[in-house]
Design a protein around this motif. Structure first.
Motif, mmCIF file in Angstrom:
data_model
loop_
_atom_site.group_PDB
_atom_site.id
_atom_site.type_symbol
_atom_site.label_atom_id
_atom_site.label_comp_id
_atom_site.label_asym_id
_atom_site.label_seq_id
_atom_site.Cartn_x
_atom_site.Cartn_y
_atom_site.Cartn_z
ATOM 1 N N ASP A 109 31.049 -2.563 -17.178
ATOM 2 C CA ASP A 109 31.034 -3.518 -18.291
ATOM 3 C C ASP A 109 30.239 -4.771 -17.945
ATOM 4 N N ASP A 110 30.120 -5.062 -16.656
ATOM 5 C CA ASP A 110 29.352 -6.224 -16.215
ATOM 6 C C ASP A 110 27.874 -5.898 -16.030
ATOM 7 N N TRP A 111 27.562 -4.802 -15.306
ATOM 8 C CA TRP A 111 26.164 -4.529 -15.008
ATOM 9 C C TRP A 111 25.447 -3.748 -16.094
ATOM 10 N N GLY A 112 26.150 -2.948 -16.867
ATOM 11 C CA GLY A 112 25.507 -2.128 -17.907
ATOM 12 C C GLY A 112 24.667 -2.924 -18.897
ATOM 13 N N PRO A 113 25.222 -3.998 -19.468
ATOM 14 C CA PRO A 113 24.448 -4.778 -20.430
ATOM 15 C C PRO A 113 23.245 -5.500 -19.814
ATOM 16 N N LEU A 114 23.187 -5.566 -18.492
ATOM 17 C CA LEU A 114 22.067 -6.251 -17.836
ATOM 18 C C LEU A 114 20.862 -5.339 -17.603
ATOM 19 N N MET A 115 21.022 -4.044 -17.821
ATOM 20 C CA MET A 115 19.936 -3.109 -17.504
ATOM 21 C C MET A 115 18.665 -3.370 -18.322
ATOM 22 N N GLN A 116 18.788 -3.637 -19.611
ATOM 23 C CA GLN A 116 17.588 -3.906 -20.417
ATOM 24 C C GLN A 116 16.941 -5.240 -20.048
ATOM 25 N N PRO A 117 17.713 -6.320 -19.865
ATOM 26 C CA PRO A 117 17.079 -7.557 -19.399
ATOM 27 C C PRO A 117 16.385 -7.392 -18.039
ATOM 28 N N VAL A 118 16.963 -6.602 -17.141
ATOM 29 C CA VAL A 118 16.327 -6.345 -15.843
ATOM 30 C C VAL A 118 15.015 -5.597 -16.061
ATOM 31 N N ARG A 119 15.023 -4.612 -16.928
ATOM 32 C CA ARG A 119 13.803 -3.845 -17.206
ATOM 33 C C ARG A 119 12.710 -4.752 -17.783
ATOM 34 N N ARG A 120 13.080 -5.579 -18.769
ATOM 35 C CA ARG A 120 12.082 -6.491 -19.369
ATOM 36 C C ARG A 120 11.498 -7.431 -18.324
ATOM 37 N N THR A 121 12.343 -7.932 -17.448
ATOM 38 C CA THR A 121 11.880 -8.840 -16.401
ATOM 39 C C THR A 121 10.993 -8.110 -15.407
ATOM 40 N N ALA A 122 11.354 -6.878 -15.048
ATOM 41 C CA ALA A 122 10.531 -6.092 -14.121
ATOM 42 C C ALA A 122 9.149 -5.831 -14.720
ATOM 43 N N VAL A 123 9.085 -5.515 -16.002
ATOM 44 C CA VAL A 123 7.799 -5.286 -16.670
ATOM 45 C C VAL A 123 6.949 -6.556 -16.600
ATOM 46 N N LYS A 124 7.566 -7.692 -16.884
ATOM 47 C CA LYS A 124 6.850 -8.974 -16.819
ATOM 48 C C LYS A 124 6.302 -9.210 -15.417
ATOM 49 N N LEU A 125 7.130 -8.987 -14.400
ATOM 50 C CA LEU A 125 6.708 -9.205 -13.017
ATOM 51 C C LEU A 125 5.601 -8.238 -12.601
ATOM 52 N N MET A 126 5.653 -7.005 -13.088
ATOM 53 C CA MET A 126 4.592 -6.054 -12.760
ATOM 54 C C MET A 126 3.275 -6.510 -13.385
ATOM 55 N N LYS A 127 3.324 -6.971 -14.620
ATOM 56 C CA LYS A 127 2.110 -7.452 -15.288
ATOM 57 C C LYS A 127 1.527 -8.676 -14.582
ATOM 58 N N GLU A 128 2.394 -9.450 -13.916
ATOM 59 C CA GLU A 128 1.945 -10.617 -13.154
ATOM 60 C C GLU A 128 1.504 -10.240 -11.736
#
Length: 91
Positions: free
Chosen positions: A45-64
């Motif tokens: 219940d704590d980490w599950g909702p964070l998976m999409q924000p983590v993915r969006r942030t990872a995509v941003k970091l890869m593009k950078e």
């Protein structure tokens, strides 16, 4: 219980990703779930909702150019990938 994902600053997710990668060292990978659990807890219940924000942030970091997103050991297109993926520092 952790903050709701929408209440978590993107910088804290970015910092968690980069900190975990630095701890792993060159050539090692982490799972996005590792990041979500570091930000939340081991309870789904704590980490599950964070998976999409983590993915969006990872995509941003890869593009950078700050990290690589890989699937089956190969870099992915950050705008178009599915399934299980891993994060690593660029070579």
């Amino acid at each position: 219980m952790s903050q709701k994902p929408e209440g978590r600053p993107p910088e804290s997710i970015e910092q968690a990703i980069l900190d975990l990668l630095a701890q792993q060292g060159p050539g090692r990978t982490i799972s996005p779930m590792d990041v979500a659990r570091a930000l939340g807890s081991d309870h789904p219940d704590d980490w599950g909702p964070l998976m999409q924000p983590v993915r969006r942030t990872a995509v941003k970091l890869m593009k950078e150019g700050k990290l690589l997103i890989t699937r089956k050991g190969r870099p992915v297109d950050p705008d178009d990938f599915r399934g299980v993926y891993r994060l690593s520092l660029p070579a």
